[in-house]
Every structure is written in C-alpha cells, then in structure tokens.
Scaffold this motif. Structure first.
Motif, PDB file in Angstrom:
ATOM      1  N   ASP A  61       9.629   7.061   0.256  1.00  9.74           N
ATOM      2  CA  ASP A  61       8.181   6.857   0.308  1.00  9.74           C
ATOM      3  C   ASP A  61       7.745   6.125  -0.961  1.00  9.74           C
ATOM      4  O   ASP A  61       7.925   6.634  -2.077  1.00  9.74           O
ATOM      5  N   PRO A  62       7.127   4.943  -0.854  1.00  4.86           N
ATOM      6  CA  PRO A  62       6.862   4.139  -2.067  1.00  4.86           C
ATOM      7  C   PRO A  62       5.605   4.537  -2.819  1.00  4.86           C
ATOM      8  O   PRO A  62       5.375   4.036  -3.929  1.00  4.86           O
ATOM      9  N   HIS A  63       4.751   5.416  -2.259  1.00  2.47           N
ATOM     10  CA  HIS A  63       3.483   5.629  -2.948  1.00  2.47           C
ATOM     11  C   HIS A  63       3.716   6.384  -4.267  1.00  2.47           C
ATOM     12  O   HIS A  63       4.516   7.314  -4.330  1.00  2.47           O
ATOM     13  N   HIS A  67       6.785  16.281  -4.467  1.00  2.00           N
ATOM     14  CA  HIS A  67       6.529  14.855  -4.279  1.00  2.00           C
ATOM     15  C   HIS A  67       7.740  14.021  -4.670  1.00  2.00           C
ATOM     16  O   HIS A  67       8.155  13.109  -3.930  1.00  2.00           O
ATOM     17  N   THR A  91      13.057  10.244   1.332  1.00  2.00           N
ATOM     18  CA  THR A  91      12.520   9.378   2.397  1.00  2.00           C
ATOM     19  C   THR A  91      12.242   7.972   1.922  1.00  2.00           C
ATOM     20  O   THR A  91      11.991   7.093   2.761  1.00  2.00           O
ATOM     21  N   PHE A 107      10.541  14.550  -2.127  1.00  2.00           N
ATOM     22  CA  PHE A 107      10.244  13.883  -0.861  1.00  2.00           C
ATOM     23  C   PHE A 107      10.421  12.373  -0.987  1.00  2.00           C
ATOM     24  O   PHE A 107      10.948  11.705  -0.081  1.00  2.00           O
ATOM     25  N   ALA A 108       9.970  11.815  -2.130  1.00  2.00           N
ATOM     26  CA  ALA A 108      10.103  10.366  -2.315  1.00  2.00           C
ATOM     27  C   ALA A 108      11.564   9.949  -2.421  1.00  2.00           C
ATOM     28  O   ALA A 108      11.966   8.893  -1.910  1.00  2.00           O
ATOM     29  N   THR A 110      -2.705  11.529  -3.019  1.00  2.00           N
ATOM     30  CA  THR A 110      -2.404  10.809  -1.777  1.00  2.00           C
ATOM     31  C   THR A 110      -1.839  11.724  -0.701  1.00  2.00           C
ATOM     32  O   THR A 110      -2.322  11.754   0.433  1.00  2.00           O
ATOM     33  N   CYS A 111      -0.774  12.497  -1.054  1.00  2.17           N
ATOM     34  CA  CYS A 111      -0.108  13.329  -0.056  1.00  2.17           C
ATOM     35  C   CYS A 111      -0.390  14.817  -0.218  1.00  2.17           C
ATOM     36  O   CYS A 111      -0.031  15.604   0.653  1.00  2.17           O
TER      37      CYS A 111
END
Length: 292
Positions: free
Chosen positions: A282-284, A273, A280, A276-277, A265-266
């Motif tokens: 980020d839910p993905h 990852h 932030t 970063f999640a 995805t990113c």
C-alpha cells in the motif's frame, strides 16, 4: 557487685530496682551461657515494674558494673528487610539491642557458692528459652501481668493492622504506593485518608486509573511533574484535589489514558500500518491524525 559499688547507684535507682531489672534481662537470656537477651526496653521495664527511663538508667549502671554487655545495637530495618517482614505477615520495623549477661571477675568467688545449690525446676513458656522458676517466681503477680498486658497490646495492634490491610482503601493505597516512586518513603497507611474516597466510590478506582489521571493532569498543565517541590503526602493531596472520585471515573465517561496515534488515511496504528504496508505494498504514507 551492688554492695561493693554503692556510688554507682547513689541517687539514681535503688538496689532492689536494679536487681529486678537484671532478673528481667536474665529471663530473656540463654539459661546456661547468658547470651542473646533480645527484647525491647519497655518489655524489661514492664516485667520489673518500673518506667522505661528507669530501665535505661539500670542498663547504664549494669554496664558500668560489668553485669551485662551490649553485643549488638538495635537498628531500624532496611527497606528490603521491612518488605520481607511484611510479606511474611510481620509488622516488625526494627531490631532490639542484644545483651549478654556476664559474671564480673570480682564476683567469681560467688560461683562456688552458687554451684553448690540444687538446680531449680524449670518450665517452658509459650515462646523463647525455658526459664528457671527461681528467675520468674520472685516477681509479684501484678508485674508479670503488666508484661503480659504489654504483649497483649502488641497483639491487638497486629490484629488492628490485619483488619486495616483487608479494607479496600488500604489495598488501593498499597497498590498505588508500590507503583509510585515518589511515595516510597511514606507508609501506605499514611495515605489511607487521601485515597479512601476513591476506594469507596460507587465505582472503585484502581491504581492504574489513578496513575493515568495524574498523567492527564501533567499533560494538561504542559509539564512532566509539578514545578514546585512538595512533600509526598502534600503532592498526592495536590493531585487528588483535582480529581472528582465520582464524576471523573473512567467508566463515568472520562478517559485519562493517552490516545493512541492513528493514521488519518486508514485509521490504523503506526505498528499495524507499517506491517500492512509491507505486506500489501500500500503506497499511502503515514499521516498521523491530531490527538486531542
């Protein structure tokens, strides 16, 4: 002692040969107590002007007569001792026998006669203990020259090894030898011919690049290591035979190092990852991309 034991020399060596060999051993022993004669048998034989097999025969007869005694047997150096010697620039791989020169009880009557003689002048050689002229000048010049030539041959071998150690092939062989466990029983010079094309390629290889190429071969075959048992040199030849030293170099377009899994995805690696999640929100979810 030779005159009192004629049967010990019968049919083996002559008394003159035994005396020359004993004089050669005495040159390497301590001048006052006779201890610590440590040199190779071929060195004694070269000084005495005899063959190495005749030198071994003289050693057995001298031990039987009680004129010498082996106080420390020779042995090969361990891996740690060998690596320490190589780091110090020495090619030594083993230790020589250490002999003590003795006076048998039956020869003690001669001590009084020898003690009354004037002391012979001494000279200092380039290495080792100082020697008496009476011990060395009795040898003919050609025999002393043979001993010097033997030492010169050893120096030439050391110079040849130093020149060999400065070549790119030897540096690559030594670096890969230290990195690879299954090559520890083989000296680096044994694999010089195998790695030389990779060290002298237009773009020289490094030991890390060779290791990555070997791992690529294992992954391509679906195995951790070859299933068949090989000797170290044969196994190395098997690996290198599947690599082109020019076209398969990583800088020529090949990349043998395993790719790092990334998120589909990113595009971030797993560590980045997750960091970063967490920062932030980020839910993905982590979705690894397929790695070819």
């Amino acid at each position: 002692m030779i005159a009192n034991n004629p049967d010990a020399l019968a049919g083996k060596v002559s008394p003159a040969t035994l005396r020359r060999w004993l004089q050669a051993v005495a040159m390497y022993a301590h001048r006052f107590n006779g201890h610590g004669a440590a040199a190779r048998m071929d060195t004694y034989a070269a000084i005495a002007g005899i063959s190495e097999s005749a030198g071994h025969m003289c050693r057995r007869i001298a031990e039987h007569l009680g004129l010498i005694r082996c106080v420390s047997g020779g042995r090969m150096l361990t891996l740690e001792e060998t690596m320490t010697a190589r780091a110090a620039g020495s090619p030594q791989r083993g230790l020589a026998n250490v002999f003590d020169c003795l006076v048998p009880p039956a020869a003690l009557a001669l001590i009084g006669e020898l003690a009354g003689r004037p002391e012979a002048p001494t000279w200092t050689p380039t290495s080792g203990e100082r020697l008496s002229l009476s011990d060395s000048s009795s040898f003919p010049y050609n025999r002393r020259a043979a001993a010097r030539n033997n030492d010169a041959a050893a120096r030439r071998r050391q110079q040849k090894r130093r020149r060999m150690a400065s070549t790119p092939a030897y540096r690559l062989a030594e670096s890969f030898h230290l990195r690879t466990l299954w090559l520890r029983t083989v000296a680096p010079r044994r694999i010089l011919g195998l790695v030389k094309p990779f060290a002298e390629a237009p773009i020289p290889w490094t030991s890390q690049q060779l290791a990555d190429a070997f791992e690529h071969i294992n992954r391509r075959a679906g195995q951790v290591s070859p299933t068949k048992a090989h000797k170290p040199c044969a196994l190395l030849k098997w690996y290198l035979g599947r690599i082109d030293p020019i076209n398969d170099h990583p800088n020529a377009g090949q990349n043998f190092a395993p790719a790092t899994p990334r998120c589909a995805t990113c595009g971030r690696t797993r560590t980045v990852h997750d960091r970063f999640a967490a920062a932030t929100g980020d839910p993905h979810p982590w979705l690894p991309a397929s790695v070819l």
